[in-house]
Design a protein around this motif. Sequence first.
Motif, PDB file in Angstrom:
ATOM      1  N   GLN A 118      -1.853   0.000  -0.675  1.00  0.00           N
ATOM      2  CA  GLN A 118      -0.740  -0.804  -0.153  1.00  0.00           C
ATOM      3  C   GLN A 118      -0.021  -0.066   0.970  1.00  0.00           C
ATOM      4  O   GLN A 118       0.346  -0.640   1.990  1.00  0.00           O
ATOM      5  CB  GLN A 118       0.239  -1.138  -1.281  1.00  0.00           C
ATOM      6  CG  GLN A 118      -0.316  -2.210  -2.218  1.00  0.00           C
ATOM      7  CD  GLN A 118       0.502  -2.392  -3.480  1.00  0.00           C
ATOM      8  OE1 GLN A 118       1.227  -1.485  -3.892  1.00  0.00           O
ATOM      9  NE2 GLN A 118       0.365  -3.546  -4.135  1.00  0.00           N
ATOM     10  N   LYS A 119       0.180   1.231   0.770  1.00  0.00           N
ATOM     11  CA  LYS A 119       0.859   2.059   1.783  1.00  0.00           C
ATOM     12  C   LYS A 119       0.039   2.061   3.074  1.00  0.00           C
ATOM     13  O   LYS A 119       0.586   1.932   4.183  1.00  0.00           O
ATOM     14  CB  LYS A 119       0.984   3.493   1.224  1.00  0.00           C
ATOM     15  CG  LYS A 119       1.695   4.461   2.101  1.00  0.00           C
ATOM     16  CD  LYS A 119       3.177   4.538   1.721  1.00  0.00           C
ATOM     17  CE  LYS A 119       3.941   5.459   2.639  1.00  0.00           C
ATOM     18  NZ  LYS A 119       4.755   4.805   3.623  1.00  0.00           N
ATOM     19  N   ALA A 120      -1.296   2.202   2.934  1.00  0.00           N
ATOM     20  CA  ALA A 120      -2.183   2.234   4.106  1.00  0.00           C
ATOM     21  C   ALA A 120      -2.066   0.910   4.876  1.00  0.00           C
ATOM     22  O   ALA A 120      -1.925   0.907   6.106  1.00  0.00           O
ATOM     23  CB  ALA A 120      -3.620   2.465   3.655  1.00  0.00           C
ATOM     24  N   ALA A 121      -2.108  -0.203   4.146  1.00  0.00           N
ATOM     25  CA  ALA A 121      -2.038  -1.521   4.795  1.00  0.00           C
ATOM     26  C   ALA A 121      -0.670  -1.729   5.463  1.00  0.00           C
ATOM     27  O   ALA A 121      -0.570  -2.273   6.570  1.00  0.00           O
ATOM     28  CB  ALA A 121      -2.295  -2.619   3.761  1.00  0.00           C
ATOM     29  N   GLU A 122       0.353  -1.245   4.783  1.00  0.00           N
ATOM     30  CA  GLU A 122       1.728  -1.367   5.311  1.00  0.00           C
ATOM     31  C   GLU A 122       1.853  -0.614   6.642  1.00  0.00           C
ATOM     32  O   GLU A 122       2.421  -1.120   7.609  1.00  0.00           O
ATOM     33  CB  GLU A 122       2.646  -0.728   4.268  1.00  0.00           C
ATOM     34  CG  GLU A 122       4.111  -1.089   4.311  1.00  0.00           C
ATOM     35  CD  GLU A 122       4.798  -0.322   3.168  1.00  0.00           C
ATOM     36  OE1 GLU A 122       4.465  -0.595   1.996  1.00  0.00           O
ATOM     37  OE2 GLU A 122       5.608   0.574   3.476  1.00  0.00           O
ATOM     38  N   ASN A 123       1.266   0.604   6.693  1.00  0.00           N
ATOM     39  CA  ASN A 123       1.308   1.390   7.932  1.00  0.00           C
ATOM     40  C   ASN A 123       0.543   0.702   9.056  1.00  0.00           C
ATOM     41  O   ASN A 123       0.947   0.758  10.214  1.00  0.00           O
ATOM     42  CB  ASN A 123       0.764   2.808   7.697  1.00  0.00           C
ATOM     43  CG  ASN A 123       1.783   3.685   6.985  1.00  0.00           C
ATOM     44  OD1 ASN A 123       2.996   3.461   7.098  1.00  0.00           O
ATOM     45  ND2 ASN A 123       1.306   4.660   6.228  1.00  0.00           N
ATOM     46  N   CYS A 124      -0.573   0.043   8.703  1.00  0.00           N
ATOM     47  CA  CYS A 124      -1.324  -0.712   9.715  1.00  0.00           C
ATOM     48  C   CYS A 124      -0.448  -1.838  10.273  1.00  0.00           C
ATOM     49  O   CYS A 124      -0.335  -2.015  11.489  1.00  0.00           O
ATOM     50  CB  CYS A 124      -2.601  -1.312   9.120  1.00  0.00           C
ATOM     51  SG  CYS A 124      -3.884  -0.106   8.784  1.00  0.00           S
ATOM     52  N   ARG A 125       0.172  -2.588   9.353  1.00  0.00           N
ATOM     53  CA  ARG A 125       1.001  -3.736   9.782  1.00  0.00           C
ATOM     54  C   ARG A 125       2.160  -3.280  10.658  1.00  0.00           C
ATOM     55  O   ARG A 125       2.488  -3.912  11.660  1.00  0.00           O
ATOM     56  CB  ARG A 125       1.515  -4.510   8.565  1.00  0.00           C
ATOM     57  CG  ARG A 125       0.500  -5.546   8.068  1.00  0.00           C
ATOM     58  CD  ARG A 125       1.096  -6.466   7.019  1.00  0.00           C
ATOM     59  NE  ARG A 125       1.253  -5.790   5.753  1.00  0.00           N
ATOM     60  CZ  ARG A 125       0.278  -5.723   4.836  1.00  0.00           C
ATOM     61  NH1 ARG A 125      -0.892  -6.302   5.048  1.00  0.00           N
ATOM     62  NH2 ARG A 125       0.460  -5.071   3.713  1.00  0.00           N
ATOM     63  N   LYS A 126       2.771  -2.148  10.276  1.00  0.00           N
ATOM     64  CA  LYS A 126       3.906  -1.602  11.029  1.00  0.00           C
ATOM     65  C   LYS A 126       3.526  -1.347  12.491  1.00  0.00           C
ATOM     66  O   LYS A 126       4.315  -1.544  13.394  1.00  0.00           O
ATOM     67  CB  LYS A 126       4.332  -0.274  10.374  1.00  0.00           C
ATOM     68  CG  LYS A 126       5.824  -0.066  10.297  1.00  0.00           C
ATOM     69  CD  LYS A 126       6.184   1.089   9.395  1.00  0.00           C
ATOM     70  CE  LYS A 126       5.517   2.381   9.827  1.00  0.00           C
ATOM     71  NZ  LYS A 126       5.643   3.463   8.842  1.00  0.00           N
ATOM     72  N   ARG A 127       2.284  -0.931  12.691  1.00  0.00           N
ATOM     73  CA  ARG A 127       1.821  -0.630  14.056  1.00  0.00           C
ATOM     74  C   ARG A 127       1.161  -1.843  14.716  1.00  0.00           C
ATOM     75  O   ARG A 127       0.667  -1.754  15.833  1.00  0.00           O
ATOM     76  CB  ARG A 127       0.795   0.510  14.025  1.00  0.00           C
ATOM     77  CG  ARG A 127       1.406   1.874  13.760  1.00  0.00           C
ATOM     78  CD  ARG A 127       0.306   2.911  13.770  1.00  0.00           C
ATOM     79  NE  ARG A 127       0.786   4.235  13.474  1.00  0.00           N
ATOM     80  CZ  ARG A 127       1.132   5.132  14.390  1.00  0.00           C
ATOM     81  NH1 ARG A 127       1.088   4.809  15.674  1.00  0.00           N
ATOM     82  NH2 ARG A 127       1.539   6.330  14.045  1.00  0.00           N
ATOM     83  N   GLY A 128       1.064  -2.944  13.990  1.00  0.00           N
ATOM     84  CA  GLY A 128       0.438  -4.155  14.535  1.00  0.00           C
ATOM     85  C   GLY A 128      -1.081  -4.091  14.528  1.00  0.00           C
ATOM     86  O   GLY A 128      -1.757  -4.800  15.284  1.00  0.00           O
ATOM     87  N   ILE A 129      -1.640  -3.227  13.674  1.00  0.00           N
ATOM     88  CA  ILE A 129      -3.103  -3.102  13.600  1.00  0.00           C
ATOM     89  C   ILE A 129      -3.659  -4.187  12.682  1.00  0.00           C
ATOM     90  O   ILE A 129      -3.294  -4.280  11.514  1.00  0.00           O
ATOM     91  CB  ILE A 129      -3.496  -1.692  13.074  1.00  0.00           C
ATOM     92  CG1 ILE A 129      -3.111  -0.637  14.108  1.00  0.00           C
ATOM     93  CG2 ILE A 129      -4.979  -1.606  12.738  1.00  0.00           C
ATOM     94  CD1 ILE A 129      -3.160   0.796  13.609  1.00  0.00           C
ATOM     95  N   ASP A 130      -4.563  -5.021  13.236  1.00  0.00           N
ATOM     96  CA  ASP A 130      -5.104  -6.141  12.451  1.00  0.00           C
ATOM     97  C   ASP A 130      -6.435  -5.814  11.798  1.00  0.00           C
ATOM     98  O   ASP A 130      -6.881  -6.512  10.888  1.00  0.00           O
ATOM     99  CB  ASP A 130      -5.374  -7.356  13.364  1.00  0.00           C
ATOM    100  CG  ASP A 130      -4.252  -7.628  14.314  1.00  0.00           C
ATOM    101  OD1 ASP A 130      -3.191  -8.034  13.844  1.00  0.00           O
ATOM    102  OD2 ASP A 130      -4.443  -7.421  15.538  1.00  0.00           O
ATOM    103  N   GLY A 131      -7.116  -4.791  12.316  1.00  0.00           N
ATOM    104  CA  GLY A 131      -8.453  -4.519  11.774  1.00  0.00           C
ATOM    105  C   GLY A 131      -8.837  -3.058  11.928  1.00  0.00           C
ATOM    106  O   GLY A 131      -8.332  -2.365  12.810  1.00  0.00           O
ATOM    107  N   VAL A 132      -9.733  -2.613  11.043  1.00  0.00           N
ATOM    108  CA  VAL A 132     -10.159  -1.209  11.051  1.00  0.00           C
ATOM    109  C   VAL A 132     -11.682  -1.135  10.986  1.00  0.00           C
ATOM    110  O   VAL A 132     -12.302  -1.834  10.182  1.00  0.00           O
ATOM    111  CB  VAL A 132      -9.561  -0.436   9.839  1.00  0.00           C
ATOM    112  CG1 VAL A 132      -9.991   1.030   9.855  1.00  0.00           C
ATOM    113  CG2 VAL A 132      -8.032  -0.532   9.822  1.00  0.00           C
ATOM    114  N   VAL A 133     -12.261  -0.274  11.822  1.00  0.00           N
ATOM    115  CA  VAL A 133     -13.685   0.043  11.690  1.00  0.00           C
ATOM    116  C   VAL A 133     -13.789   1.338  10.892  1.00  0.00           C
ATOM    117  O   VAL A 133     -13.182   2.349  11.236  1.00  0.00           O
ATOM    118  CB  VAL A 133     -14.376   0.211  13.067  1.00  0.00           C
ATOM    119  CG1 VAL A 133     -15.834   0.654  12.878  1.00  0.00           C
ATOM    120  CG2 VAL A 133     -14.330  -1.092  13.862  1.00  0.00           C
TER     121      VAL A 133
END
Length: 320
Positions: free
Chosen positions: A83-98
Amino acid sequence: MRKIAVLTSGGDAPGMNAAVRAVVRTALNAGIEVYGVIRGYNGLIKDEMVPMTLRSVSNILQQGGTMLFTARSPEFMTLEGQQKAAENCRKRGIDGVVVCGGDGSFRGAQKLSQQGINCICIPCTIDNDIGCCEYTIGYDTATNTVVDLVDKLRDTCASHDRCSVVEVMGRHAGWLALGAGMAAGATSIIVPEVPYDFQKDIVDRMEYTKSLGKHHFIVMVAEGIGDVDELAKDIEKATGVETRATVLGHVQRGGRPSARDRILASQMGYYAAHLLMAGKTERVVAINNNTLMDYDIDEALAMKKPFKSKMFRMAEEINI
Ligand code: ADP
Ligand code: F6P
C-alpha cells in the motif's frame, strides 16, 4: 498515461541495464516522463526514485549489474508495504511500473497491480527458469561466463589427468548446467530435472570415455544437487581419478552482457514500455520461437517450461 517508473528486483542479471535503457528511451520518445526506482520494491516503499533522461541511461548498455541497484524486499511482501509503495507512486503521479526481475518480482508486480498501479514484467534471470519464456535476459551471458571458466579449468584438469566437478547456479533449474555443459563438453551433466544414478551417469561414463582414450573429465552439476566436495571424494574413490570440486558462485552473475542479451533486453524493454503506454497491466513479456509476446502474470507463473531432454541426451552422446 503521463508518468511511468522502472525498477530492477531480485537477483541481478547481465542485460538488466539494457532493458532499463530501452524502457526509459522508448517512453521518453513518446513524451512520457520516467522515474528510475532505486533498489527494487524497497525504493517504491522508501520513495527513492530519480527522474530519468535520455542521457541518464548513456553508457550502461554494455555494463553488467544494474545501475538502479536491486534488492530483495521483505517489507514489500506485506500488504502495508504494498500500500505504501502504491501510495508513493500516486503521490508522484506514476500510473505504471516496468518490473525487471524473476518470478518472485512478478508476484510482487501482481500485488502492486492489485493496489491500482499498472505493471509490466520483463524476465531477467541467469536461471532461465521462467515458464512462459524460452530465453530470459542474462542467461546467455551467464552461460558464456561458465563456459569461459570451465575452459580455464579444463586446461589444468587436462594437464593433471584429473576430474573437475563444477557447481553452477540455477536455483531449482538446470538450464545453466545444461547449456554450459553442452558448450563446455562436460562428460556428465547433473540437473534437478533428470534423475541421476551415481554409478551409471558418472562412474560408468568416466570409465567408458577413459576406455576411448579420454584422460580428463568435467562433471557439471546444478546447484542444489548436493555437496560437490563430497561428490568429488566419491568420484575419486570409485574411479581412482584425482578429482577436485569448484563452486563457481556469484562470478556467474557478473560481467558485460553478451550481444544476444543486449538485443533481447532492448527488444523486451521497448515492448514492455509500449504495453504500459497502451494501458495494459499484469503482463509478462516473453520471447518464443524468436517472436516477442506477452502473457497474463497468473498464466505466466503457472506455466512449466519443458526441459530440453533431447539436448540433454545429445550432450551425453557427443561429450565422450
Ligand atoms: P526473483 O525476482 O529474482 O525471483 P525474489 O524471489 O527474491 O527474486 O523476489 C524479489 C522480490 O519480489 C522479493 O524480495 C519481494 O520484495 C518481491 N516478492 C516476491 N514474492 C512476492 C509476493 N508473493 N508478494 C509480494 N512481493 C513479492
Ligand atoms: O536467481 C539467481 C541466483 O543467482 C540463483 O542462481 C542463485 O540460487 C541465487 O540467485 C543466489 O542468490 P543470492 O545472490 O541471494 O546469494
